[in-house]
Design an enzyme around this catalytic site. Structure first.
Site, PDB file in Angstrom:
ATOM      1  N   GLU A   1      48.745  36.399  48.032  1.00  0.00           N
ATOM      2  CA  GLU A   1      48.374  37.384  47.015  1.00  0.00           C
ATOM      3  C   GLU A   1      49.153  38.700  47.159  1.00  0.00           C
ATOM      4  O   GLU A   1      48.585  39.779  47.324  1.00  0.00           O
ATOM      5  CB  GLU A   1      46.869  37.637  47.041  1.00  0.00           C
ATOM      6  CG  GLU A   1      46.049  36.429  46.643  1.00  0.00           C
ATOM      7  CD  GLU A   1      44.569  36.689  46.546  1.00  0.00           C
ATOM      8  OE1 GLU A   1      43.874  35.945  45.826  1.00  0.00           O
ATOM      9  OE2 GLU A   1      44.072  37.641  47.190  1.00  0.00           O
TER      10      GLU A   1
ATOM     11  N   GLU B   1      43.312  28.754  44.398  1.00  0.00           N
ATOM     12  CA  GLU B   1      41.990  29.218  44.813  1.00  0.00           C
ATOM     13  C   GLU B   1      41.059  29.301  43.614  1.00  0.00           C
ATOM     14  O   GLU B   1      41.459  29.705  42.518  1.00  0.00           O
ATOM     15  CB  GLU B   1      42.052  30.617  45.443  1.00  0.00           C
ATOM     16  CG  GLU B   1      42.705  30.715  46.800  1.00  0.00           C
ATOM     17  CD  GLU B   1      42.611  32.122  47.381  1.00  0.00           C
ATOM     18  OE1 GLU B   1      41.711  32.888  46.962  1.00  0.00           O
ATOM     19  OE2 GLU B   1      43.429  32.460  48.247  1.00  0.00           O
TER      20      GLU B   1
END
Length: 674
Positions: A150, A303
């Site tokens: 991320e 995710e």
């Protein structure tokens, strides 16, 4: 497929075994098998455990873990662990720590908490990635590399300032060209030496005085962070050239130029975390955007949560069936994986209340585990049927990160102008009609589409206008809106009248734009009915006062001193049509207009379905799969246009069918003749 080692939909997610004693690992593997899990992502945040000091590495625990996964038939998405540097690095090498936009030096903690231009960070991150590749590159469990995690936060330190000046030299060549492209004569800000260039910051009270500079700094930061990813990518590819490499995009956001990033990812991966009450059209758009980053290739859902999140204002549980439904929605829009964060719930720190396949109870006797196991069984049953299948859409929505940033940074014309929300409004018009839509970049090839929609195309980069003209000239239909064609890639206004380079294509000239506060509205009055587009509609926020040149006015304003001036125009250009919507129209108008254009272009839903039932299609080798997704908590109907077989149950279906609450069907036509 992503990797032929595992020729099925990848199912599993983030696993953090270094947070647990080893005896738990064996329990977890048993539970993973019961849930149908075939893929674990590890060790994303284990740099401190892998490298407890500058010259010491400890891989023994990871050796045992990978072997345990292999022994249980589970493959590994192996992370380079470089998303959070060890404390010793932050302490010994303070250049690693970033500075925020307010000029404050960060302390050690959190994650992705490093300066992307720190040579120290790059040295140690690449060295760790290389060591992991050398040690595990031939391991049978390794299926894909996961670099970092991320990426996104920006830095404003002195190192970044020096690198920014170098980046600008490479981009503009001379200080004179930079002054011209940044319009630095404004307010007497001309610079005569590269060292005089300061970073955008909040220290002077307003970060948006020079939009060109701020826009370039965002581009520079994206390139700087990308360089961190590329350095690790190169390190692992040197050892494992045949193993794919990716990183997880944390959502549709404008902190990185995601299109340029995708060029360096072997497969796009992203993290999907909708809020409970979020419109599902927003979620679908994000999936379609990720798919569009690599021109329609399948992506990874890296995710999602099995149950609830921990960082939103209201972290609601996913109601029974919703996790399964949203997982299949991702697959319907192009995902070839269904992965969670997290597999076992942490019992401390900031993610202890973030859901997991294995909850704090520590066993399989939970609702969430049962639902995960059901989904795992279904995905195993599908095998490789859906892998590498793609949508076959003939309509596209143009969406651009640079344009988003430029609209957000610019001073005026209306604080309520939100580029993302405008795109979502037009996407929703297709979504509610179950008409497949690609979300693509303005720099992409428009060939193959019948209809291209470009809301708020504020920034026109080189070649985009010509590409749009060629598309329409060859028979395409192009739709754009107010505040389009205004500036170039440096946020400098294109002189000669709005909408700049689109003026010839649209056949209109915009003289002024009225900016309305929320309590003020105007009306769109159709001159004559245009199919479903008839009568009057509300509009507001921004209203262009335009003159037609070659375009045909189809609707006019109903209020104010510009009542009677055109607000909707259509211009024949070559074999196609270019439409201009001159005001921020209510959603009913957008829906009616898009519906009418789709009908004219013979773009339609696969078949009829009740509102709240989403239909999406993927194609592969002469086979077509139609996903029926009921987002309602009640049963809903769909009217099938032929006989189908549900791939999840083997049941034959035809005619009017009932879809259970939050239900899913994956249909393949029986005796298909398309």
């Amino acid at each position: 497929m992503i990797n032929a080692k595992l020729p099925t939909i990848w199912y599993g997610g983030d696993y953090n075994p270094d947070q647990w004693p080893e005896e738990i690992w064996h329990e977890d593997m048993s539970l993973f098998r019961k849930a149908g899990i075939n893929m674990v992502t590890l060790p994303v945040f284990s740099w401190a455990k892998l490298q407890p000091s500058e010259d010491v590495y400890q891989f023994g625990w990871l050796d045992r873990l990978l072997q345990l996964a292999a022994d249980n038939g589970i493959f590994v998405c192996l992370a380079t662990s470089t998303a959070a540097q060890p404390a010793w690095m932050s302490s010994r090498y303070p250049d690693v720590l970033p500075v925020d936009i307010d000029g404050r030096k960060r302390t050690h903690g959190s994650r992705v908490n490093f300066c992307p231009n720190s040579l120290t960070y790059r040295h140690f991150s690449v060295r760790l990635a290389a060591k992991l590749a050398e040690r595990y590159g031939s391991h049978p469990a390794l299926a894909i590399w996961h670099v970092g995690n991320e990426y996104g936060p920006h830095c404003y330190c002195s190192t970044c300032a020096a690198q920014f000046r170098f980046w600008l030299k490479q981009r503009y060549g001379t200080i004179e060209e930079l002054n011209r492209r940044w319009y630095m004569s404004f307010w007497g800000h001309t610079v005569y030496d590269w060292e005089e260039i300061a970073l955008p910051s909040n220290l002077n009270g307003d970060n948006r005085c020079f939009q060109s500079m701020t826009l370039d700094y965002k581009r520079f930061m994206s390139d700087s962070i990308l360089a961190c990813y590329q350095a690790e990518y190169t390190a692992v590819k040197a050892v494992t050239p045949d193993i794919p490499v990716t990183t997880n995009i944390w959502g549709l956001f404008n902190g990185l130029d995601l299109r340029s990033w995708a060029e360096h990812m072997d497969v796009v991966a992203w993290d999907s975390y909708p809020q409970m009450n979020e419109p599902m059209s927003h979620v679908a758009m994000r999936h379609d955007y990720m798919r569009g980053l690599k021109q329609g290739k399948p992506f990874m859902l890296m995710e999602q949560t099995p149950s609830q999140q921990n960082w939103q204002p209201y972290n609601s549980l996913k109601r029974p069936g919703v996790m399964r439904l949203w997982s299949y929605q991702a697959v319907a829009h192009g995902a070839d994986t269904v992965l969670f964060f997290q597999l076992r719930r942490s019992f401390g720190a900031c993610e202890k209340y973030h859901g997991a396949v294995i909850e704090h109870a520590g066993h399989e006797h939970t609702r969430v585990f049962r639902e995960c196991a059901q989904l795992g069984k279904e995905l195993q049953g599908l095998g490789d049927t859906l892998l590498d299948s793609r949508p076959d859409n003939h309509a596209a929505l143009l969406f651009d990160i640079d344009t988003w940033n430029a609209v957000e940074i610019t001073s005026g014309p209306n604080v309520d102008l939100d580029y993302l929300k405008q795109a979502q409004k037009y996407y929703k018009a297709f979504y509610e009609r179950n008409i497949g839509l690609d979300v693509v970049s303005p720099s992409d090839d428009f060939t193959g589409y019948k209809l291209v929609v470009a809301p708020v195309l504020y920034m026109l980069k080189p070649g985009v206008a010509e590409r749009a003209k060629e598309f329409v000239r060859n028979g395409g239909v192009f739709v754009t809106t107010f505040f389009s064609g205004i500036v170039n890639e440096n946020d400098l206004v294109t002189l000669g009248g709005y909408p700049g380079e689109l003026r010839e294509l649209l056949g209109v000239w915009v003289e002024e734009t009225d900016s309305l506060p929320p309590e003020m509205k105007n009306r769109i009055v159709m001159k004559e009915p245009l199919g479903a587009v008839q009568g009057e509609y509300e509009c507001g926020m921004l209203c262009d006062l335009l003159h037609v040149e070659t375009a045909e006015p189809l609707a006019v304003y109903g209020e104010d001193f510009y009542a009677g001036m055109p607000v909707l125009t259509r211009n024949r250009y070559g074999e196609g049509m270019a439409w201009y919507v001159a005001a921020d129209a209510e959603e009913r108008f957008i829906g009616d207009l898009i519906g009418e254009l789709c009908a004219e272009m013979e773009l339609a839903a696969p078949f009829a379905a009740e509102p709240g039932v989403e239909l999406a299609r993927r194609h592969k080798a002469g086979r077509r799969f139609t996903f029926v997704l009921n987002h309602k908590p009640q049963a809903a109907w769909a009217e099938l246009d032929a006989s189908y077989t549900d791939l999840l149950t083997g049941q034959s279906l035809a005619g009017r069918i009932e879809v259970e609450p939050h239900g899913v069907l994956i249909l393949e036509q029986t005796n298909r003749q398309w």
